[in-house]
Design an enzyme around this catalytic site. Structure first.
Site: not given
Ligand code: ADP
Ligand code: MG
Length: 457
Positions: A121, A140, A142, A147, A288, A347, A351-352, A433
């Protein structure tokens, strides 16, 4: 709200209360459920109204998905690239290093299975600077345990009902059907079929009350007695029953591997003839760090030689991503982040949800490690600024109040490759979401975001 839900509906307190009641009942009836406690289920949290999403951007996200499938799959086959991309990360990040070691071991021994199943996803936010059009930016991808393919197929009917009860028939007709679960299952079924043994089973490695499912003892002593699933699980370990496909809903967090035995189990699975979803190299392709390396000039071209339009289509969805490796480039990243921390997200390789670092905390964390190799465990990313939209977040025991909300659009991809031939490569659905703008991080399972649907405008 342009072509969305008008204020006369959004601010009508009596109507909102009625709609929320209708919506919650419908959620319970239609199986939009989450376990609240051991023996208690409740509705999964969702928005009262769908969120307006520009049609062009939505279609752009769907259209790029099969290319993302191809990209992930090609990265997973390019061990030289993975080695280079992750070299600095694995020096300092123990979890990624352990995954990488399994990957190396498998390379040395030769892959045990030529069928590959990818269910992923890709998550996006719509970056919207004042007065400009929304621009689709990937948060990102996944490649493990992506999920909400199941629940998101049940929510369109909820929003249709709410809009009908609110007298917004025209909008209710604009809610799209969505059934990622069918497409994801189709991928699993295809892999099973190609595996070619009618007796062989499909194994779902799921989370069980936060316990460590990779642990042999747990599997044998407790789960073994309970149900069929465990039977399958056990048989993989003991090599009795043949397993055609292993789906990892677990195994993406360090906490999933609490003992050395857990790591042995992962290796055992990788070595088995089962089709792994994902296999270890596809798992690594979703880190990442790999995402950051892909954003460097010329890297996408390596995976799509002679296909500049595909490169362009993928690259258009990249936000700014910056290395924190040691050296002048990484130093520049540190300076940039310290000067304007609110423009970025820091970052780690996790994940999660709930692991990223924002705002002033970026300065604290970076100050503490800017001259140490520790910083190589992280990447820096431009912060995306979606335009907030007002909505109501329905969740158990939370007051009904209007919130400023931000949304994230996920697109599900499914592919199956056998040897060199892609036998399936599809975009199989979407997931919207939405969370209150007070929260920077966190998904639905983390208790921050709720399920939503796009209302195309
Ligand atoms: P994870 O693997 O923990 O899901 P993500 O990269 O998806 O990591 O980041 C988790 C959450 O943080 C995302 O669902 C989003 O709400 C926020 N986020 C992540 N990257 C960004 C970004 N570049 N700008 C704004 N919000 C972000
Ligand atoms: Mg995420």
């Amino acid at each position: 709200m342009a072509q969305g839900i008008p204020d006369e509906v959004l601010m009508n307190t009596a109507l909102i209360k009625d709609l929320a009641d209708v919506a919650k009942d419908a959620a319970l009836l239609q199986g939009v459920l989450m376990r609240a406690q051991e023996t208690l289920v409740s509705y999964a949290p969702f928005t009262l109204f769908p969120t307006p999403v520009p049609k062009a951007v939505f279609l752009q996200a769907l259209a790029v998905q099969t290319h993302y499938n191809t990209l992930v799959d090609r990265i997973s086959q390019d061990s030289e690239f993975l080695q280079e991309a992750l070299a600095s990360t694995i020096e300092v990040d123990d979890f990624t290093a352990r995954l990488f070691r399994i990957h190396q071991q498998i390379l040395k021994e030769g892959r045990s299975q030529s069928i590959v199943l990818g269910l992923n996803r890709s998550d996006f936010m719509l970056d919207q600077k004042d007065g400009q059009a929304a621009s689709l930016k990937q948060i990102e991808i996944n490649t493990i345990a992506a999920s909400f393919g199941g629940l998101s197929s049940q929510t369109p009917d909820l929003h249709r009902l709410v809009l009908k009860v609110a007298g917004r028939l025209e909008e209710s007709r604009r809610i799209l059907n969505n059934n990622p679960a069918a497409g994801l299952a189709g991928g699993i079924a295809k892999a099973w079929e190609l595996y070619g043994s009618e007796r062989a089973v499909i194994m779902f490695l799921v989370e069980e009350n936060q316990r460590n499912i990779f642990d042999h003892r747990y599997v044998e002593n407790e789960l073994w007695k309970r149900d069929n699933y465990v039977h399958l699980c056990h048989s993989l370990f003991s090599d009795g029953q043949e397993v055609a496909v292993v789906y990892f809903r677990n195994g993406y967090m360090p906490q999933n591997y609490m003992s050395e035995q857990s790591w042995d189990t992962r290796l055992l699975m990788e070595r088995s003839r089962a089709v792994k979803c994902p296999d270890i190299s596809t798992h690594l392709a979703g880190t990442k760090k790999v995402q950051q390396v892909l954003a460097r000039p010329g890297v996408l071209e390596r995976f799509f030689p002679g296909q500049p339009q595909v490169v362009e289509q993928i690259r258009a969805t990249f936000a700014g991503l910056y290395t924190l490796d040691m050296g002048p480039e990484g130093d520049t990243t540190v300076e940039m982040a310290l000067a304007e921390p609110d423009k970025f997200v820091l970052k780690p390789q996790r994940e999660g949800g709930g692991n990223n670092i924002y705002g002033s905390e970026i300065c604290q964390v970076l100050e503490g490690m800017k001259d140490s190799t520790e910083r190589m465990a992280y990447i820096l990313m431009d912060k995306i600024h979606p335009r907030p939209v007002q909505n109501y977040l329905l969740r158990q025991d939370a007051p009904l109040k209007v919130s400023n909300c931000l949304s994230e659009l996920g697109v599900f991809g499914a592919y199956v490759r056998q040897g060199k031939e892609m036998v399936m490569n599809e975009c199989v659905g979407h997931l919207l979401r939405t969370k209150s703008s007070e929260h920077s991080d966190g998904g639905v399972a983390a208790g921050v975001a709720v399920l939503d649907n796009p209302l195309l405008i």
